[in-house]
Scaffold this motif. Sequence first.
Motif, PDB file in Angstrom:
ATOM      1  N   PHE A   1      32.493  26.160  -8.195  1.00 55.98           N
ATOM      2  CA  PHE A   1      33.497  26.194  -6.790  1.00 55.98           C
ATOM      3  C   PHE A   1      33.557  27.468  -6.292  1.00 55.98           C
TER       4      PHE A   1
ATOM      5  N   PRO B   1      32.242  23.694  -0.533  1.00 55.30           N
ATOM      6  CA  PRO B   1      32.973  22.689  -1.200  1.00 55.30           C
ATOM      7  C   PRO B   1      33.018  21.136  -0.903  1.00 55.30           C
TER       8      PRO B   1
ATOM      9  N   VAL C   1      29.803  21.685  -4.434  1.00 57.49           N
ATOM     10  CA  VAL C   1      30.694  21.210  -5.562  1.00 57.49           C
ATOM     11  C   VAL C   1      30.845  19.934  -5.705  1.00 57.49           C
TER      12      VAL C   1
ATOM     13  N   VAL D   1      39.229  30.281 -10.487  1.00 55.48           N
ATOM     14  CA  VAL D   1      39.420  28.829 -10.318  1.00 55.48           C
ATOM     15  C   VAL D   1      40.627  28.559 -10.877  1.00 55.48           C
TER      16      VAL D   1
ATOM     17  N   GLN E   1      44.258  23.620 -13.000  1.00 54.71           N
ATOM     18  CA  GLN E   1      44.065  22.153 -12.910  1.00 54.71           C
ATOM     19  C   GLN E   1      42.837  21.964 -12.287  1.00 54.71           C
ATOM     20  N   THR E   2      42.247  22.718 -11.460  1.00 52.73           N
ATOM     21  CA  THR E   2      41.002  22.599 -11.116  1.00 52.73           C
ATOM     22  C   THR E   2      39.727  22.467 -12.010  1.00 52.73           C
ATOM     23  N   CYS E   3      39.999  23.287 -13.130  1.00 51.91           N
ATOM     24  CA  CYS E   3      39.048  23.527 -14.155  1.00 51.91           C
ATOM     25  C   CYS E   3      39.261  22.294 -15.009  1.00 51.91           C
ATOM     26  N   GLN E   4      40.633  21.620 -15.146  1.00 53.19           N
ATOM     27  CA  GLN E   4      40.681  20.602 -15.834  1.00 53.19           C
ATOM     28  C   GLN E   4      39.887  19.283 -15.322  1.00 53.19           C
ATOM     29  N   VAL E   5      39.804  19.055 -13.929  1.00 60.09           N
ATOM     30  CA  VAL E   5      39.254  18.131 -13.310  1.00 60.09           C
ATOM     31  C   VAL E   5      37.578  18.181 -13.516  1.00 60.09           C
ATOM     32  N   ALA E   6      37.217  19.479 -13.471  1.00 57.66           N
ATOM     33  CA  ALA E   6      35.877  19.741 -13.685  1.00 57.66           C
ATOM     34  C   ALA E   6      35.242  19.249 -14.983  1.00 57.66           C
TER      35      ALA E   6
ATOM     36  N   CYS F   1      43.964  24.365 -20.195  1.00 56.73           N
ATOM     37  CA  CYS F   1      43.208  23.214 -19.676  1.00 56.73           C
ATOM     38  C   CYS F   1      43.413  22.159 -20.606  1.00 56.73           C
TER      39      CYS F   1
END
Length: 381
Positions: free
Chosen positions: A210, A215, A224, A244, A247-252, A317
């Motif tokens: 990220f 992006p 990404v 980051v 929530q974005t880390c969770q998605v990843a 996360c």
Amino acid sequence: MKLIGKQVLTPSGWQRDLLIEVTAGRIVAVGQADSAADADYYPFKIVPGFIDIQVNGGGGVLLNQQCSVDAISTMMQAHRRFGTTAMLPTLITDSVEVMARTAASIVKAREQGVAGIVGVHFEGPWLSTVRKGVHSEQFIRPPTDRELAIISDPALGKVMVTLAPETVPVSVIQTLSQAGVLVFLGHSNANAAEVEQALDAGAVGFTHLFNAMSPMQSREPGMVGVALASAHSYCGLILDGFHVAPQTCQVAMRAKGPERMILVTDAMAPAGTELNDVEFFDTRILRHGNKLTTPDGTLAGSCLTMIEAVRNAVSWCRVDLADAVAMASTTPATLLGLQDTMGQIAVGSAASFLCLDENLSIRHLWQQGTKIELNDQEPVE
């Protein structure tokens, strides 16, 4: 040495009251502790030591500024008390002369047995000026034969290089990959087709997912998007809350899984210290709490530690502790091709592991069979 852990994280999961026997810095036996009266008991969770594949500095040292064996040793000691038992010291984009000096010092450190130095990571200089972050634009350039020779030296151990694929010929990625160099993509404005081409040529991962990369958008996946979609690539992730969003880390993490996601610190000189202001090329790095920036507000690495990254993965996360530890130990070991000798508590692995209490604080630590005193970082005899 023999010890028993209340809970031990093994390749097959958590095991209770497990005996670990160590000889000459290696684990020689793992089994039930029924008749081990001569073993020391530790009422904690025992997990493999962490492996940081992107660490620019620590303990007041920035590798670019002090690329010596003593500096490398200082970095290792600074991060060791936070659970890092192996690392790739990382050189930020710099001159070819600094690259050469750093490479020579890495070779010497390994020859002199500086524990935990398994190789080196060259982050640049073949990057995109559009996505350079804090990298100095004056040193960003196309690859040269001299640089390729420096990076491809087998005496360095495990070598990573971060590059922007739109600035490097595909043939260079192929050459590096064939030489055993782990090519990661980052600091790049490449489109999806250019990223896919680099993966086909041998690139294996993405540096600080990220951050400083094109992006993901609805009709142009960017770097990404390709990183999240590619099943076999690895991704580094800086889980400090600034680089980051959680929530974005969770998605990843859901997209990649613990087998392909790697927690990294991207640590700079202030890590492991109380320093609030350090020199950095022609500017400075300022510390605001646990956030590092240049005076204009640009993020400049972190003062994150690996145990904090693991804790953040669990608390922010909602990652299971075993998976968080895997992303900090087993997965980087697998990336480096060292899964048989580190990153897990199993026969044949280096005896590098730590005891965690219920708050995920490190209570005891061993590096290659030597118990480390966490207060002053000197080995306990």
